[in-house]
Design a protein around this motif. Structure first.
Motif, short mmCIF file in Angstrom:
data_model
loop_
_atom_site.label_atom_id
_atom_site.label_comp_id
_atom_site.label_asym_id
_atom_site.label_seq_id
_atom_site.Cartn_x
_atom_site.Cartn_y
_atom_site.Cartn_z
N LYS A 10 53.91 109.01 45.40
CA LYS A 10 54.59 108.90 43.92
C LYS A 10 55.35 107.60 43.65
O LYS A 10 55.14 106.77 42.66
CB LYS A 10 55.55 109.81 43.77
N VAL A 11 55.77 107.02 44.81
CA VAL A 11 56.38 105.43 44.76
C VAL A 11 55.31 104.50 44.70
O VAL A 11 55.49 103.59 43.99
CB VAL A 11 57.53 105.39 45.85
N ASP A 55 52.21 104.68 43.98
CA ASP A 55 51.41 104.52 42.58
C ASP A 55 52.25 104.44 41.31
O ASP A 55 51.54 103.56 40.52
CB ASP A 55 51.11 106.21 42.28
N ARG A 56 53.40 104.36 41.43
CA ARG A 56 54.35 103.58 40.33
C ARG A 56 54.51 102.19 40.59
O ARG A 56 54.55 101.39 39.31
CB ARG A 56 55.65 104.43 40.23
N TYR A 57 54.56 101.67 41.52
CA TYR A 57 55.06 100.31 41.74
C TYR A 57 53.86 99.30 42.44
O TYR A 57 54.01 98.05 42.24
CB TYR A 57 56.07 100.08 42.59
#
Length: 276
Positions: free
Chosen positions: A195-196, A198-200
């Motif tokens: 999740k982290v 994929d976001r950044y």
């Protein structure tokens, strides 16, 4: 040099210490040898000879003796449990940046000579993102990152991935979750990291497996024996064998030519250009 068989060169790393990284490297390596693969484990933790300690081995020679011409790579290797061969840690690797051309040729030749007798080279790096660790990881074709369910482990794993991706162009990372309750817990931990990233970040994370918290694993460490041999029916041993099967099924990268000669040439080049 003509290479007749593809060789997998995989770094086993972690963002922080204390996550069982060396235990993973040893048990994964022994599991692969149990499948008939010829595996060499390079202890690349230059500060601490963790593999030696974990297995109760006492190496008379190390890589510095290869550099000096006193011994060949075959001669310094230690035969570990289950047919795993180990290249002992050496302060000689720390002076890669100081090697003259003759020494560079000698060490490349030493590894190249093994090319016909190895299927997998596993590189057990030190934890963290120090320059020496980064150089080893950059030189490998595959990166296996070990994480546990602790905030610092996830934070440091993200920092490791970010550095290797943004500064050195490493795109794909294999994630192994260690000391988890079960596979579901391990997959949830993997998803949390994804999740982290994929976001950044623009990276691809691949879930390679989950190793459960296991009393038999602790007992095996105390006996200085891989759990896959000491307690082959334990949950952790079964998980390691399943992870080895998935590792063996991964496509072998031919980035830059691949193989041991490629690995050592990259190690020398990156060390020569590293800044302190």
């Amino acid at each position: 040099m003509s290479q007749t068989n593809p060789i997998r060169v995989m770094a086993v790393s972690s963002g922080k210490g204390g996550v069982g990284k060396t235990n993973v490297a040893v048990n994964l390596g022994v599991s692969l040898t149990g499948m008939g693969r010829r595996v060499v484990l390079l202890d690349a933790d230059l500060g601490l000879a963790n593999v030696d300690v974990l297995l109760g081995l006492h190496a008379k020679y190390n890589l510095s003796h290869v550099l000096s011409g006193e011994r060949s790579l075959d001669e310094i290797m230690v035969e570990g449990p289950g047919g795993l061969r180990i290249v002992p840690a050496s302060s000689g690797i720390q002076r890669m940046s100081e090697l003259n051309h003759a020494e560079q040729a000698a060490i490349i030749h030493a590894f190249a000579d093994l090319n016909q007798d190895i299927d997998v080279l596993m590189v057990d790096t030190a934890a963290g993102i120090a320059g020496g660790v980064v150089n080893f990881v950059r030189a490998c074709q595959d990166v296996l990152l070990v994480v546990v369910d602790e905030p610092t482990s996830l934070t440091d794993a993200y920092a490791f991935i970010k550095l290797m991706n943004r500064d050195y162009g490493v795109f794909r990372f294999h994630i192994l979750t260690n000391m988890v309750q079960d596979v579901v817990h391990g997959q949830a931990l993997f998803s949390k990291l994804c999740k982290v990233t994929d976001r950044y970040l623009d990276v691809a994370l691949h879930f390679l497996g989950a190793i459960p918290q296991d009393e038999y694993l602790r007992r095996a460490v105390q006996k200085q024996n891989p759990v896959v041999l000491a307690y082959p029916n334990s949950k952790s041993a079964q998980a390691f064998r399943a992870t080895a099967l998935r590792t063996d099924a991964l496509p072998i990268s031919q980035r830059g030519g691949g193989g041991l000669e490629f690995f050592v040439e990259r190690m020398i080049r990156y060390s020569n250009t590293a800044t302190v």
